[in-house]
Design an enzyme around this catalytic site. Structure first.
Site, PDB file in Angstrom:
ATOM      1  N   VAL A   1       0.831  -1.212   0.000  1.00  0.00           N
ATOM      2  CA  VAL A   1       0.000   0.000   0.000  1.00  0.00           C
ATOM      3  C   VAL A   1       0.862   1.257   0.000  1.00  0.00           C
ATOM      4  O   VAL A   1       0.627   2.198  -0.761  1.00  0.00           O
ATOM      5  CB  VAL A   1      -0.966   0.002   1.204  1.00  0.00           C
ATOM      6  CG1 VAL A   1      -1.732   1.315   1.275  1.00  0.00           C
ATOM      7  CG2 VAL A   1      -1.943  -1.156   1.100  1.00  0.00           C
ATOM      8  N   CYS A   2       1.916   1.270   0.840  1.00  0.00           N
ATOM      9  CA  CYS A   2       2.803   2.434   0.885  1.00  0.00           C
ATOM     10  C   CYS A   2       3.472   2.650  -0.467  1.00  0.00           C
ATOM     11  O   CYS A   2       3.732   3.776  -0.874  1.00  0.00           O
ATOM     12  CB  CYS A   2       3.894   2.256   1.934  1.00  0.00           C
ATOM     13  SG  CYS A   2       3.259   1.851   3.556  1.00  0.00           S
ATOM     14  N   SER A   3       3.744   1.568  -1.146  1.00  0.00           N
ATOM     15  CA  SER A   3       4.456   1.668  -2.417  1.00  0.00           C
ATOM     16  C   SER A   3       3.600   2.334  -3.478  1.00  0.00           C
ATOM     17  O   SER A   3       4.111   2.818  -4.477  1.00  0.00           O
ATOM     18  CB  SER A   3       4.903   0.281  -2.893  1.00  0.00           C
ATOM     19  OG  SER A   3       5.746  -0.286  -1.917  1.00  0.00           O
TER      20      SER A   3
END
Lengths: 157, 179
Positions: free
Chosen positions: A44-46
């Site tokens: 998700v952060c990516s």
């Protein structure tokens, strides 16, 4: 409960590379988007951080700088930022671990990572908008853009 | 709930009847592997839904992660200026590993574009502006990765596996028929 609009943003001074430190007070006179996220490399952060990276021209037009922050170490941040071509600094909330996340009330003790939390801080260092996303949900950028636009409209010429 | 802003308009590339009861909008990136997979799923869903579905595509190139994505989006828009957006769109997704400038020019020729005109348009301010405005509309609409879908103007956050997506669309169609 994350710190809410109307509170003074706690200052911090954290490493962004092994020999560079960034403090919130360095940005007085600029708006700051402070994006807490759980971990470099997580799926998700990516997705989340590259969207902010693409939007840097828009954020700058709105007088804002972006700072990413997680409990990862500086070497991990360096590799992640390089891999994703991120155009803003990543701060390492590493020692004491999650210390700054705790001051913003967005530390998840059980997991030892921060919430996925966004803060828009104005030119005087006041929190003007904050949002905690469910940890697995990418909050996108619409809330940030709206908050920043609200700030620039409310600003006296 | 995140909603599509702006709503569908004359700037959009659409497939299907403009008055179709179900509108599916995708924000996508031609170099994103998930979008490559979604492309096939959208095709299957379009076949199954027939005239009841309108599909529109807006560009959301994550150019810092996908070095060819912006150029590919500009190629689709440049082909669009010659009424060949969709053939280019299909070729780009079918050839995600081959998105260098030489490939893009070759695709333009294959789909019957005036290649000289295409080569001019792909570098034009007009095309760059269209891609940028798509991207910003996505950011404002709450796009949080690619692909992101909107169904009748609302962001769709559930699975886009073909059976799930199709059943959601069919149920929406059913609800409309009951009214």
């Amino acid at each position: 409960m994350a710190l809410e609009a109307g509170k003074q943003a706690p200052d911090f001074s954290l490493n962004t590379t092994p020999d560079q430190r960034v403090s919130l007070r360095d940005f007085r006179g600029r708006n700051v988007v402070l994006a807490f996220y759980p971990a470099d490399w997580s799926p998700v952060c990516s997705d989340q951080l590259p969207i902010y990276s693409e939007l840097m021209p828009e954020f700058r037009k709105l007088g804002a700088e972006v700072l990413g922050i997680s409990v990862d170490g500086v070497w991990c941040h360096l590799a992640f930022a390089k891999h994703r071509n991120l155009r803003f600094p990543l701060l390492s909330d590493f020692e004491p671990k999650g210390g700054i996340a705790r001051t913003y009330d967005v530390y998840r003790k059980g997991e030892g990572v921060s919430e996925r939390a966004l803060f828009v801080i104005d030119r005087e260092g006041m929190i003007r908008w904050s949002y905690v996303s469910p940890i697995g949900v990418n909050p996108g950028a619409d809330g940030i853009l709206e908050a920043l636009e609200g700030l620039s409209q409310g600003r006296k010429p | 709930m995140s909603t599509l802003r702006p709503t569908l308009n004359a700037q959009d590339h659409i497939q299907g009847r403009p008055d179709a009861p179900i509108q599916l909008v995708e924000y996508g990136d031609y170099e994103c592997p998930f979008c490559g997979r979604a492309h096939l799923i959208v095709k299957a869903v379009q076949r199954a839904m027939g005239d009841d579905l309108l599909f529109a595509f807006r560009n959301f190139p994550l150019s810092q992660v996908h070095p060819h994505a912006l150029r590919a989006a500009q190629a689709a828009e440049a082909a669009g200026l010659q009424d060949r957006f969709w053939p280019m769109h299909d070729l780009l997704f079918q050839n995600q590993q081959f998105l260098e400038d030489g490939h893009l020019l070759r695709y333009a020729g294959l789909i019957g574009c005036d290649v000289d005109q295409f080569a001019q348009d792909i570098d034009s301010e007009e095309v760059a502006e269209k891609v940028r405005s798509d991207f910003l509309s996505g950011a404002r609409s709450g796009v949080n990765g690619t692909p992101t879908f909107f169904i009748n103007g609302e962001r769709y956050d559930a699975s886009w596996e073909p059976d799930v997506l199709l059943s959601v669309l069919q149920e929406l169609r059913g609800v409309r028929e009951l009214r």
